[in-house]
Write an enzyme that holds these catalytic residues in place. Structure first.
Site, short mmCIF file in Angstrom:
data_model
loop_
_atom_site.label_atom_id
_atom_site.label_comp_id
_atom_site.label_asym_id
_atom_site.label_seq_id
_atom_site.Cartn_x
_atom_site.Cartn_y
_atom_site.Cartn_z
N ARG A 29 0.94 -1.24 -0.04
CA ARG A 29 -0.04 -0.06 0.11
C ARG A 29 0.87 1.31 0.11
O ARG A 29 0.64 2.28 -0.70
CB ARG A 29 -1.15 -0.09 1.12
CG ARG A 29 -2.18 -1.15 0.87
CD ARG A 29 -3.07 -1.16 2.06
NE ARG A 29 -2.45 -1.39 3.42
CZ ARG A 29 -3.03 -1.34 4.68
NH1 ARG A 29 -4.06 -0.67 4.73
NH2 ARG A 29 -2.38 -1.90 5.70
N ASN A 47 -6.25 -2.78 1.30
CA ASN A 47 -6.41 -4.04 1.37
C ASN A 47 -7.78 -4.56 1.41
O ASN A 47 -8.89 -4.07 1.91
CB ASN A 47 -5.72 -4.77 2.52
CG ASN A 47 -4.22 -4.66 2.57
OD1 ASN A 47 -3.68 -4.56 1.58
ND2 ASN A 47 -3.85 -4.80 3.95
#
Length: 755
Positions: A29, A47
């Site tokens: 990320r 996620n």
């Protein structure tokens, strides 16, 4: 990294991008955040149960998607990228959102060795992580062994009970930090702590003590590998008479002091998985490290604690008088039981083995032994697949229904399938104790729940009395029984993505045959979910049944009897109290027979005076291999009668000429390999099939594997060895899963996803 993408896009729009694979807990990320910032895009990343979801909008979305798979974090593994155009939202910035929840189809990555950046901080006096044994970041540290479930968020790991201090919380929340959402983030202020200081551990090792430490996947036993008395004491306490110990050195530069590593072996040693790698020994360690063997298992530090121990050892005066510290590093599992992972359990079970037991307060949720590897026939080969590689999946040729395969009774693993992925568990070990069975059942629960898999069928070995068979039968689920050697073949077929008919040469110790017999040297023709036995080694008496597998002199006695020289048994094996009685036993009807290749290697070891008894599985064959200087082929040293391969002429030559150990070992290996190539080549001509998989425990023998592979290539065949799972019983569960999936696909009402 492999990735596929179905992106056909134009710039200046909003895109929804989904990335599947090992993309959680690896710094993915913040990587996406940085990439989006570089291309001045707005949107978000999060996620989700399938992996990572990204939405971006701006003028450079095409460039973003093109760059995405090229610069991903070192531990990430991208399987697929899908791109969809959606309505623009006129967003102004890019953010990292909290995880989405639902049915999980992503995965956890394997544990990874300490990265260089963390090592730099570990030994930097100005770093807040200076000499801290639990330092980690998004690029390294424990993953699978501390994860309880998915998604891989801190609350779902063993770190959930450790509240972050302000400094750690700041790094954890900072997208520019290497520790952004590093779920195991910790420091001396807020993280786990050792029960003993590093200097105490080093002093114990330096003083000849046996020290137990809580490692990544379980407790390890350490001692000075140059101290013969310490190594012998460890053997006595662990009740491990001959089985080799692995050793750890502090740096790759030190490897050359104790072993010879080539250009293929060094990268294995330095890989983030940090396996034990078998290397040719320079024989300058304690003789008790690997008695009678030519190779030694070597590993580099896998965790910060290991690095700190070596740092402390190098700082003590004693080590300046020798080349450098080398320590035995072996699993702390007394009597072959599963690794202890609980502190109280370790203090209880290791009290009589270790002089010092070092615990810490971060739980190990999934035990995982060290992986063991070698370079065989020019490429890496697993001997034991565990920490550092599990739970990385093996990609299958096609999508299959969810299957649970429970493997065998020795060197046990399990496999679960999900779509095109087969997840082979860490090495579980032998299932001959109650503790082993509990670990087996614990592994099934953990892997199926973590991956959110509900199997439609359980695949198991054909043997009716195997512990794994009994487990499968008690499950109440649909079952598929798979013959042992067919599973060995299918594991190699599955990992290589083979279709169509395939020959399989299986050289193994024991497997329950389709006829109820004792198989172990087989030539199969495999196609689809079925197989046909088109050849086998000549049956040989196995006096004493299973006892003959532990006492190679018994198999050698069967060779004497076969050659009409039974009167020599008592003379040759006078040290064995049962020798004279065995001679009479061999004359009686009903003595068990076997086609096992492994028993032939043991017979040769006993005939050549190398090993008459075994204290661990494979000892005689390993010591026989260690005696090989160069190989030779005895012309006419074998016979092929129809589908049966016999080595009677070879054994007759070894006995009649009283051949010495080194010459005999080379002659046995060279002739055995040449005979197998001849056997396979004849089968290839008869069937028109030129691809042959080579599997079974005997293919852990590097000399044999190399000779047979080269011989097959010279015979215009295509030989394929297992590379992603071991050729021994550690790979059985993968083969069982593949056969079960193929059988389901052949049924008229096969579940969706099997085509």
């Amino acid at each position: 990294m492999s990735a596929s993408s179905d992106a056909i896009i134009r710039g200046g729009t909003r895109l929804r991008v989904r990335v599947s694979g090992a993309v959680q807990g690896v710094g993915f990320r913040p990587y996406i955040y940085g990439l989006a910032t570089r291309y001045r895009l707005a949107g978000f990343v999060a996620n989700d149960p399938d992996g990572v979801i990204i939405e971006v909008e701006g003028d450079l979305t095409c460039e973003f998607v093109a760059a995405l798979p090229l610069e991903s974090p070192p531990l990430a593994r991208i399987d697929h990228i899908s791109v969809q155009e959606i309505d623009a939202l006129a967003a102004k910035d890019f953010s990292i959102r909290a995880s989405e929840h639902g049915r999980v189809s992503t995965r956890i990555v394997a544990d990874a060795a300490t990265c260089q950046q963390c090592l730099d901080e570990l030994f930097d006096p100005n770093s807040r992580h200076y000499l801290y044994p639990f330092i980690n970041c998004s690029h390294c540290g424990p993953r699978y062994t501390i994860a309880e479930r998915l998604p891989y968020d801190r609350r779902n790991t063993a770190m959930g009970d450790f509240a972050m201090c302000a400094a750690c919380a700041g790094e954890y929340a900072d997208p520019a930090s290497r520790r952004f959402h590093a779920e195991a983030i910790a420091c001396p202020t807020c993280g786990p702590r050792l029960s003993h200081g590093i200097n105490d551990i080093a002093a114990g090792i330096d003083g000849g003590q046996i020290v137990a430490i809580k490692g990544i996947g379980g407790y390890q036993l350490l001692c000075d590998a140059r101290n013969h008395d310490a190594v012998q004491r460890l053997r006595r306490r662990k009740q491990r008479d001959q089985k080799p110990f692995a050793v750890m050195v502090g740096s790759v530069e030190q490897v050359s002091e104790i072993a010879a590593a080539n250009a293929a072996e060094l990268p294995l040693l330095e890989s983030v998985a940090r396996p034990i790698v078998l290397l040719p020994s320079r024989n300058n360690l304690a003789p008790a490290i690997a008695p009678g063997l030519s190779r030694v298992g070597v590993m580099l530090p896998a965790a910060p604690l290991h690095h700190l121990i070596f740092h402390a050892l190098r700082s003590t005066g004693a080590w300046h008088r020798v080349e450098g510290p080398v320590i035995v590093s072996t699993s702390a599992n007394p009597g072959g039981e599963p690794l202890p992972i609980d502190n109280a359990e370790a203090l209880r079970r290791l009290a009589g083995i270790a002089d010092l037991i070092v615990t810490h307060d971060r739980d190990i949720l999934t035990r995982a032994d060290d992986s063991v590897m070698a370079v065989v026939a020019g490429r890496r080969q697993f001997i034991r697949r565990a920490r550092g590689y599990v739970p990385e999946p093996i990609r299958l040729a096609r999508s299959v229904p969810p299957v649970l395969a429970v493997g065998g009774a020795l060197k046990s693993t399990i496999t679960v399938t999900r779509g095109r992925d087969a997840f082979v568990s860490q090495h579980i070990g032998d299932l001959d104790t109650a503790e082993g069975i509990r670990f087996f059942e614990e592994t099934i629960r953990h892997l199926t729940s973590t991956l959110d898999i509900d199997p439609v069928v359980i695949a198991h070995d054909l043997h009716p009395n195997m512990a794994t068979t009994r487990f499968a039968e008690a499950s109440g689920r649909a079952l598929v029984a798979v013959q042992h050697h067919h599973a060995h073949a299918a594991a190699a077929i599955a990992e290589h993505g083979l279709g169509g008919p395939t020959l399989a040469l299986l050289l193994d110790g024991y497997g329950y045959g389709s006829d109820g017999g004792n198989w172990g040297g087989e030539l199969l023709l495999c196609e689809g979910a079925g197989f046909r036995r088109i050849g086998h080694l000549a049956p040989l008496q196995m006096p004493g049944g299973d006892r003959a597998a532990r006492e190679p002199w018994r198999m050698a006695s069967a060779i004497f009897h076969l050659l009409g020289r039974k009167k020599e048994i008592g003379l040759r094996f006078a040290a064995q109290p049962q020798a004279e009685r065995l001679r009479s036993l061999l004359d009686q009807p009903g003595v068990a027979t076997t086609t096992s290749a492994g028993r032939l290697f043991e017979a040769a070891a006993a005939l050549l005076g190398i090993a008459t008894l075994q204290s661990y599985e494979g000892e005689a064959a390993m010591k026989l291999e260690a005696c090989v200087g160069r190989t030779a082929v005895l012309e006419e040293g074998w016979m092929i009668d129809g589908d049966v391969l016999s080595f009677r002429p070879l054994f007759a030559h070894l006995i009649a000429n009283n051949v010495g150990a080194a010459e005999g070992a080379g002659l046995f290996h060279g002739t055995f390999a040449a005979a197998c190539v001849d056997w396979v080549a004849r089968a290839a001509r008869a069937t028109g099939v030129a691809t042959v998989v080579l599997s079974g425990g005997c293919f852990l023998n590097a000399v044999l594997a190399d000779e047979i592979q080269r011989g097959c290539i010279a015979a215009s065949l295509t030989p394929l060895l297992p590379r992603q799972v071991p050729p021994n019983d550690g790979g059985l569960s993968l083969g069982q899963a593949w056969i079960a999936a193929l059988q389901i696909a052949q049924r008229p009402s096969a579940p969706e996803g099997t085509a």
